[in-house]
Design an enzyme around this catalytic site. Sequence first.
Site, PDB file in Angstrom:
ATOM      1  N   ASP A  17      37.042  38.458  49.095  1.00 41.66           N
ATOM      2  CA  ASP A  17      36.948  39.149  47.822  1.00 41.66           C
ATOM      3  C   ASP A  17      35.523  39.581  47.485  1.00 41.66           C
ATOM      4  OD1 ASP A  17      36.693  39.110  44.657  1.00 41.66           O
ATOM      5  OD2 ASP A  17      38.797  39.461  45.164  1.00 41.66           O
ATOM      6  N   VAL A  38      39.949  41.372  43.690  1.00 38.23           N
ATOM      7  CA  VAL A  38      40.167  42.256  44.841  1.00 38.23           C
ATOM      8  C   VAL A  38      41.281  41.685  45.714  1.00 38.23           C
ATOM      9  CG1 VAL A  38      39.117  43.238  46.926  1.00 38.23           C
ATOM     10  CG2 VAL A  38      37.795  43.140  44.804  1.00 38.23           C
ATOM     11  N   ASP A  39      41.219  40.388  46.012  1.00 37.51           N
ATOM     12  CA  ASP A  39      42.250  39.766  46.844  1.00 37.51           C
ATOM     13  C   ASP A  39      43.616  39.758  46.155  1.00 37.51           C
ATOM     14  OD1 ASP A  39      40.586  39.273  48.987  1.00 37.51           O
ATOM     15  OD2 ASP A  39      40.173  37.199  48.433  1.00 37.51           O
ATOM     16  N   PHE A  40      43.636  39.475  44.854  1.00 33.92           N
ATOM     17  CA  PHE A  40      44.920  39.459  44.144  1.00 33.92           C
ATOM     18  C   PHE A  40      45.498  40.877  44.024  1.00 33.92           C
ATOM     19  CE2 PHE A  40      43.480  35.224  42.762  1.00 33.92           C
ATOM     20  CZ  PHE A  40      44.617  34.499  43.076  1.00 33.92           C
TER      21      PHE A  40
END
Length: 180
Positions: free
Chosen positions: A127, A154-156
């Site tokens: 992220d 960002v990852d989610f």
Amino acid sequence: FGSFISGPFCATLLGDFGADVIRIEHPRGGMDRSLVPLGEEFENNGALYFQVNRNKRSLALDLASETGREITHKLVASADVVIANLPDKALLNLGLDYPTLKSIKPDIILCTCSAYGELDKNKIGFDGIGQAMSGAMHMTGDTNEPRKAYTHYVDFATASLSAYGVVLALLEKDRTGKGQ
């Protein structure tokens, strides 16, 4: 297959809507199991692990072993979707690349998550790297002092959009009989 946020949370979202999800991890457990520790009463599993792995069954496999690969092939033959947030080289080495999966099950859907897109599918990214490369850290920090958001948005977001992509691929598979 994979760990941390993007791949596991993508599968969690699909599990939230009824998908039967099996998390495959190394016999020693995933690298993400102990992040954000909760203590021994939770068997040293961390908060992140619980957050991104609800609604799943779990299976430990050594994918480098012949037995692990045989079991993986049987699982793939019965699956609709494989989610793997691993670099392309790792997918190939583990037999999780699309041509191999398609040879096992022609209509399989493979969802992969790459931090660098087409630039370099063999680099691992997290992220914070996404926040830095996108310029978000510069925009949210003070003058000349970039600042990373502590929420792994960002990852989610990657996981959410990946789950959306899987649903679209399933609709296409239902319409045409083809995987992707």
